[in-house]
Scaffold this motif. Structure first.
Motif, PDB file in Angstrom:
ATOM      1  N   THR A  74      84.127  41.316  27.037  1.00  0.00           N
ATOM      2  CA  THR A  74      83.783  40.790  28.356  1.00  0.00           C
ATOM      3  C   THR A  74      82.351  40.258  28.336  1.00  0.00           C
ATOM      4  OG1 THR A  74      83.043  42.946  29.150  1.00  0.00           O
ATOM      5  CG2 THR A  74      85.355  42.378  29.529  1.00  0.00           C
ATOM      6  N   SER A  75      82.074  39.336  29.237  1.00  0.00           N
ATOM      7  CA  SER A  75      80.770  38.666  29.257  1.00  0.00           C
ATOM      8  C   SER A  75      80.047  38.898  30.573  1.00  0.00           C
ATOM      9  CB  SER A  75      80.957  37.158  29.040  1.00  0.00           C
ATOM     10  OG  SER A  75      81.571  36.913  27.787  1.00  0.00           O
ATOM     11  N   GLY A  76      78.724  39.051  30.473  1.00  0.00           N
ATOM     12  CA  GLY A  76      77.906  39.242  31.664  1.00  0.00           C
ATOM     13  C   GLY A  76      76.445  39.251  31.278  1.00  0.00           C
ATOM     14  N   THR A  77      75.670  40.067  31.986  1.00  0.00           N
ATOM     15  CA  THR A  77      74.240  40.134  31.706  1.00  0.00           C
ATOM     16  C   THR A  77      73.793  41.580  31.553  1.00  0.00           C
ATOM     17  OG1 THR A  77      73.653  40.220  34.059  1.00  0.00           O
ATOM     18  CG2 THR A  77      73.760  38.031  33.030  1.00  0.00           C
ATOM     19  N   PHE A  78      72.651  41.722  30.878  1.00  0.00           N
ATOM     20  CA  PHE A  78      71.943  43.003  30.775  1.00  0.00           C
ATOM     21  C   PHE A  78      70.541  42.780  31.293  1.00  0.00           C
ATOM     22  CE2 PHE A  78      69.047  45.400  27.734  1.00  0.00           C
ATOM     23  CZ  PHE A  78      69.059  46.578  28.481  1.00  0.00           C
ATOM     24  N   SER A  79      70.100  43.657  32.213  1.00  0.00           N
ATOM     25  CA  SER A  79      68.750  43.546  32.780  1.00  0.00           C
ATOM     26  C   SER A  79      68.006  44.861  32.614  1.00  0.00           C
ATOM     27  CB  SER A  79      68.812  43.208  34.277  1.00  0.00           C
ATOM     28  OG  SER A  79      69.440  41.965  34.488  1.00  0.00           O
ATOM     29  N   LEU A  80      66.749  44.763  32.174  1.00  0.00           N
ATOM     30  CA  LEU A  80      65.869  45.932  32.109  1.00  0.00           C
ATOM     31  C   LEU A  80      64.441  45.424  31.959  1.00  0.00           C
ATOM     32  CD1 LEU A  80      65.971  49.081  32.045  1.00  0.00           C
ATOM     33  CD2 LEU A  80      65.912  48.922  29.549  1.00  0.00           C
ATOM     34  N   ASP A  81      63.518  46.163  32.530  1.00  0.00           N
ATOM     35  CA  ASP A  81      62.095  45.857  32.375  1.00  0.00           C
ATOM     36  C   ASP A  81      61.755  44.455  32.854  1.00  0.00           C
ATOM     37  OD1 ASP A  81      61.792  48.372  31.282  1.00  0.00           O
ATOM     38  OD2 ASP A  81      61.797  47.670  29.195  1.00  0.00           O
ATOM     39  N   GLY A  82      62.496  43.939  33.851  1.00  0.00           N
ATOM     40  CA  GLY A  82      62.181  42.641  34.427  1.00  0.00           C
ATOM     41  C   GLY A  82      62.786  41.451  33.722  1.00  0.00           C
ATOM     42  N   GLY A  83      63.511  41.689  32.615  1.00  0.00           N
ATOM     43  CA  GLY A  83      64.172  40.595  31.904  1.00  0.00           C
ATOM     44  C   GLY A  83      65.676  40.674  32.091  1.00  0.00           C
ATOM     45  N   THR A  84      66.351  39.535  31.914  1.00  0.00           N
ATOM     46  CA  THR A  84      67.813  39.491  31.978  1.00  0.00           C
ATOM     47  C   THR A  84      68.330  38.652  30.820  1.00  0.00           C
ATOM     48  OG1 THR A  84      67.880  39.780  34.380  1.00  0.00           O
ATOM     49  CG2 THR A  84      69.802  38.767  33.369  1.00  0.00           C
ATOM     50  N   TRP A  85      69.352  39.157  30.145  1.00  0.00           N
ATOM     51  CA  TRP A  85      69.912  38.494  28.980  1.00  0.00           C
ATOM     52  C   TRP A  85      71.428  38.392  29.126  1.00  0.00           C
ATOM     53  CZ3 TRP A  85      66.403  42.422  29.161  1.00  0.00           C
ATOM     54  CH2 TRP A  85      65.116  42.155  28.660  1.00  0.00           C
TER      55      TRP A  85
END
Ligand SMILES: [Fe+2]
Length: 215
Positions: A10-21
Motif C-alpha cells: 500500500t502507498s501513502g506517507t510517513f511524517s515525523l520531526d516536521g518532514g513527510t515522505w
C-alpha cells in the motif's frame, strides 16, 4: 489447518520531526481459509479488505507506532472488528496519531499469539523506535523458507531500519538485531515493513559492515 502468508503493498506517507515522505508499506496477512491476522494494515484498508476476502480478522498486530504503519489502524479495527496490539513502549508515538484512542492489547517480549496451528512469538527489538517488535513464526514458510520473521522496520533487505529521527537509536537497533534476529535459524525468511524480503542467512554476514558504516 495450515496457515499461509499473503502480502499487500500500500502507498501513502510517513511524517515525523516536521518532514513527510512518500512510502510504500508491506501489509502482511497471515491466515487460513476462515481467519487471519493482519500485521501493520497501512494506508489503504479497501485494498487490504479485498485480500482478506471476508475472512474473520482475529487480530491486528503493529510492529511499531510510526504513522505510516498505524495511521489506518483505527479504520481497520472498526471495519474488521478486530483488536489492535502494540508494545506500550511506543505509546508516545501512538498518541501523536491517536491522542484520544487507545490500542486494545499490549505486546511484550516473549509472548505468543496463535492462529490455527501457527504460533507467533513476539520479539522486542527496540532501536528504530522504543517499542519496535518482530513476530517470529518457525512453522511458516515464504518462498520455500523454513520459518519467517515479520521484521517491521527493524531489519530490511540490506541492513537495519532508519535510526536518524526522534525516538531512535542505532546502538540499540544493532543490539536488537544481533541478539534477537541474527540468532534465528539461517533458513528464516525476513518479511519486512517496506521493500523486498530477505533472509537471516543473507543478512547475518553484514552486521560488522553495518556497524562500521553507522547506519
Ligand atoms: Fe518506521
Amino acid at each position: 489447518m495450515t496457515e499461509r502468508i499473503e502480502r499487500v503493498v500500500t502507498s501513502g506517507t510517513f511524517s515525523l520531526d516536521g518532514g513527510t515522505w512518500d512510502v510504500d508499506n508491506n501489509v502482511w496477512i497471515l491466515g487460513n481459509d476462515s481467519s487471519v491476522i493482519i500485521i501493520d494494515p497501512a494506508h489503504d484498508v479497501d485494498k487490504i479488505a479485498a485480500k482478506v476476502a471476508g475472512r474473520t480478522v482475529e487480530k491486528i498486530l503493529l510492529t511499531h507506532a510510526h504513522d505510516d504503519h498505524i495511521g489506518s489502524a483505527k479504520e481497520a479495527s472498526d471495519r474488521f472488528g478486530a483488536p489492535v496490539y502494540l508494545n506500550p513502549a511506543d505509546r508516545e508515538l501512538w498518541t501523536m496519531v491517536y491522542p484520544s484512542w487507545g490500542f486494545d492489547e499490549e505486546l511484550e517480549d516473549g509472548m505468543t499469539l496463535a492462529l490455527g496451528d501457527t504460533e507467533l512469538t513476539v520479539l522486542a527489538t527496540p532501536g528504530h523506535s522504543p517499542g519496535s517488535v518482530c513476530f517470529y513464526a518457525p512453522t511458516l514458510s515464504w518462498d520455500n523458507s523454513e520459518g519467517v520473521v515479520f521484521s517491521g522496520d527493524t531489519l530490511f533487505n540490506g541492513g537495519p531500519g532508519a535510526t536518524g529521527r526522534s525516538f531512535s537509536s542505532f546502538e540499540t537497533i544493532i543490539e536488537s538485531i544481533r541478539h534477537k534476529l541474527l540468532t534465528l535459524p539461517e533458513s528464516t525468511a525476513v518479511l519486512t515493513g517496506h521493500g523486498d524480503s530477505t533472509g537471516i542467512g543473507l543478512e547475518a554476514p553484514n552486521l560488522e559492515a553495518w556497524i562500521a558504516r553507522g547506519h
